[in-house]
Write a protein that holds these residues in place. Structure first.
Motif, PDB file in Angstrom:
ATOM      1  N   UNK A 166       0.863  -1.188   0.000  1.00 14.33           N
ATOM      2  CA  UNK A 166       0.000   0.000   0.000  1.00 14.33           C
ATOM      3  C   UNK A 166       0.896   1.233   0.000  1.00 14.33           C
ATOM      4  N   UNK A 167       1.401   1.583  -1.189  1.00 20.74           N
ATOM      5  CA  UNK A 167       2.389   2.652  -1.288  1.00 20.74           C
ATOM      6  C   UNK A 167       1.797   3.917  -1.920  1.00 20.74           C
ATOM      7  N   UNK A 168       2.335   5.029  -1.493  1.00 23.86           N
ATOM      8  CA  UNK A 168       1.937   6.323  -2.050  1.00 23.86           C
ATOM      9  C   UNK A 168       3.182   7.174  -2.199  1.00 23.86           C
ATOM     10  N   UNK A 169       3.181   8.088  -3.168  1.00 20.67           N
ATOM     11  CA  UNK A 169       4.249   9.081  -3.181  1.00 20.67           C
ATOM     12  C   UNK A 169       3.698  10.465  -3.515  1.00 20.67           C
ATOM     13  N   UNK A 170       4.336  11.467  -2.898  1.00 23.55           N
ATOM     14  CA  UNK A 170       4.065  12.880  -3.170  1.00 23.55           C
ATOM     15  C   UNK A 170       5.178  13.362  -4.082  1.00 23.55           C
ATOM     16  N   UNK A 171       4.831  13.896  -5.236  1.00 20.56           N
ATOM     17  CA  UNK A 171       5.875  14.291  -6.174  1.00 20.56           C
ATOM     18  C   UNK A 171       5.296  15.225  -7.232  1.00 20.56           C
ATOM     19  N   UNK A 172       6.119  15.596  -8.198  1.00 18.27           N
ATOM     20  CA  UNK A 172       5.598  16.350  -9.328  1.00 18.27           C
ATOM     21  C   UNK A 172       5.693  15.475 -10.569  1.00 18.27           C
ATOM     22  N   UNK A 173       4.785  15.680 -11.491  1.00 17.89           N
ATOM     23  CA  UNK A 173       4.794  14.926 -12.750  1.00 17.89           C
ATOM     24  C   UNK A 173       4.695  15.907 -13.914  1.00 17.89           C
TER      25      UNK A 173
END
Lengths: 477, 477
Positions: free
Chosen positions: A137-144
């Protein structure tokens, strides 16, 4: 007041030109600015502070469901992007390509991530071995980055900030449950924190995510009657798992493919806040997401004791996000500025108020003024913030419901879409041909097949054949 | 215990091969993994949670000094990167270049930011007009890319996470004060939160940041005696302002250039935590940055009441970051796993402990065991975490001081560097020739000219000419 209002440069009225009004608010509330890189934005402190509050609230809600944060690389080698056929077709035309590292040409070019399914899958293929490794159950905060041709601040920019959750499960049922669970996290967040009511439903096959088995969405209605896709949650089934070879040994030792989901919400929600709640005086922020909830404006602040009193009130309100505006501007200017920035509650305190042991409260959303005894200030401000939060959601819901129409045949559908901005509920046969035709005739698209179905008629609004679903249609951002 | 330890695959002993020990800990503590993109890393939940705690603590400290967060684009057009001569020379050889957006070739290629001075300057040139607009105290949390040839997890990777602060001030003095203020924020953070003692000082001209007037640094010593540059703060003077035309109208209406600073800290601090505190059983986390501070391991957990009691203890410890390990592994396996992951305190609770109304506490850093009455558990755990935090800093300081040497002449300098890993304090004449010669002879570099100067002798350790500064030298990561 009237004359002082002019001190703050006027913004275009939303009824005159909604698009220009939006741009004006973004600029005058100092939320973001254009950058030298075309189509990219500089998110300024007032805008970024809203994003930080969104992050904090969403992140907490994710973690409560067992989600953990990770960080994947920002680059995807071309070969990796191509592994899932539908996915690459959807994204390859709009990615930015890196061809050189330092002074050398790369052997294989890489794109800057437009979304990270392929990276997570590549990692899961190496990291998942046994049923004991599941769920992930993974999440990431980033820019795309998506190389869009036309851009608008927050709503559509070539780079944007978001979170992307990526999960892997042992069974199809578990993946489906997680897909809906996260959609509900988004919906609750929008309604409880952003005061934006949403329609929960499923995208048609035409509108679903590239590579997904099913895409679910929450759709909200902006003040101008256009729809905004506000968050999506995808069930991938085992499609990506087969493309990337993500298998695990089950309890019975058989080798099984995992079932996956992904879900995302972006900085476009700042655009939604502006367009759902804003007015001709600027931004109106829901208290729960407002970086500053209360601004204290001293009146005749040079008179002895006024500024001290203002800071005393600030200390009384330390349970809230509060600021004193002790700049050398006039009170009228300060009023207009705090309205432009959308601060939910203004407290005015001057010599006469001090004599009477009271202060004046002004609601940003309704402009309602009220006088309160200073000893009750903290309680009253707390109640008022709660009330504003509730009223803003109700007002947005009333607006949306008043701009949701029903159409039973194509003529009335076209007439409604052309004359009445908003959602149109209409039955649909399930064929892409009808979606295409409706889009061609009206530029409206199917927003979603809502979970709460109604039986408006038994015939498709477009072709008249037997209907299978009631659909929300609308023009969208 | 001894036999059960083998259950967890052994890691290389740090005395046998420190580099392999480091790699083993990174992998076995599940902090990060290699990605398909060469030189980039996947930061896994256990590693990212440490970064989240670093972010939270640093961000709070920044904001207390008036800093606001923003977000700049990740791309820098080539022309913008080239505006400041020294800066582009420093960074151009190691950036990744984007040449295509979607299917089209860009008119001007862009690099992925290696650092964002040029973007902030470009923005400040448009956004700063008057002294009223100053100071600008901006920071951003993001990832940056530097196309390094050799990489190591956390310490040197082609993409890494960091924060970069960029400020603009009216006067040179204010900029200098901010530069030192932020260096002190980093130093205090390292010592108070990461339990890593640092030397504060200034870089020599040879080692300063590309485009800076002065670079300040905090330097820490790893367990193997190598130095790690742990955070830097740069004073740019008005060099960038002149290159980018960042001017403001002063109170007297004259047009002035701003004075700027920048300062950054990165995910390499996770590497520092590993290399300062770790041991042959794995990671050792300082309590203030540990994602899990206390792990509760039930003994004979299938016996009635044991698991219930474990969860009861967890509730008693709700003021801390606490987890119960109720997996079906053996207690010995759980002990080794929690040691590998560096959890500061282990609580053991079994049927006999329950009978006696007590639990066993074990310190990760010293392996010391102690028995405590259950009613005192929360107090004792709180005290113990404080004690561990304090002891870890002291132990690291003792280690550093014991590995800090003094050299008065070149022979003893070379001998010390070659035979005794650590810092060497020695006098320096101020010439780059001597720095170059020392590097050639020993591969040690000047780490910093510490604020706390000592007069070891009056002659340069290298050339014997009059000395101007005492310098810390060392081999560095």
């Amino acid at each position: 007041m009237a004359s002082e209002k002019k001190l703050v440069e006027a913004i275009t009225s939303m009824d005159v030109d909604f698009a220009q009004w939006y741009t004006d608010v973004v600029k005058k509330a100092e939320l973001c600015d254009y950058a030298s890189v075309r189509g990219c934005m500089v998110i300024k402190p007032a805008g970024y502070a809203i994003w930080e509050n969104i992050q904090k609230e969403l992140d907490r809600r994710f973690k409560e469901t067992g989600v953990e944060n990770v960080y994947m690389p920002m680059f995807i080698p071309e070969g990796l992007l191509q592994k899932e056929k539908d996915h690459v077709e959807g994204f390859a035309p709009e990615v930015a390509w890196v061809t050189h590292g330092g002074l050398e040409e790369l052997q294989e070019r890489m794109c800057v991530r437009p979304t990270s399914e392929t990276l997570f899958c590549d990692f899961y293929a190496k990291d998942i071995h046994s049923y004991r490794d599941l769920p992930k159950l993974y999440n990431q905060w980033c820019s795309v980055v998506r190389w869009e041709k036309t851009t608008r601040p927050f709503l559509r920019s070539r780079e944007f900030l978001w979170q992307e959750g990526h999960t892997a499960h042992a069974t199809a049922q578990e993946a489906q449950e997680r897909t809906i669970q996260m959609l509900n996290v988004y919906a609750d967040f929008c309604e409880e924190v952003l005061a934006i009511p949403v329609i929960r439903g499923q995208k048609t096959d035409k509108e679903k995510f590239a590579g997904a088995e099913a895409t679910y969405t929450i759709e909200s209605l902006m003040h101008d009657g256009k729809a905004l896709q506000s968050g999506t949650s995808h069930n991938f089934g085992d499609g990506f798992a087969k493309a990337f070879g993500i298998q695990y040994a089950a309890k019975d030792n058989s080798l099984q493919y995992v079932h996956q989901t992904s879900w995302g919400m972006t900085t476009r929600m700042i655009g939604a806040i502006i367009m759902v709640h804003g007015d001709d005086n600027g931004l109106v922020l829901p208290p729960r997401v407002a970086p500053t909830q209360v601004v204290i404006v001293p009146i005749q602040q040079k008179k002895e004791g006024v500024l001290d009193k203002a800071f005393e009130l600030r200390d009384m309100l330390s349970g809230f996000r509060v600021k004193v505006d002790d700049s050398d501007k006039s009170p009228g200017w300060k009023f207009s500025e705090s309205e432009m920035r959308g601060i939910p509650v203004r407290v005015e305190i001057g010599p006469r108020d001090m004599e009477n042991g009271q202060a004046v409260l002004v609601r940003r959303d309704t402009h309602e003024k009220m006088t309160v005894a200073i000893e009750e200030l903290a309680d009253r401000v707390g109640e008022l913030l709660e009330q504003i939060q509730k009223d803003m959601l109700e007002r947005a819901r009333t607006h949306r419901d008043a701009h949701t129409y029903v159409a039973e045949d194509l003529d009335s559908f076209v007439k409604t879409v052309n004359e009445k901005p908003g959602f149109v509920k209409a039955m649909w046969c399930g064929c892409q041909e009808c979606e295409d035709k409706i889009k061609e005739l009206t530029s409206a698209t199917s927003r979603c097949m809502p979970f709460e179905q109604e039986q408006i008629s038994d015939k498709c609004v477009c072709c008249g054949k037997p209907a299978v679903k009631m659909v929300y249609w609308g023009k969208a951002y």
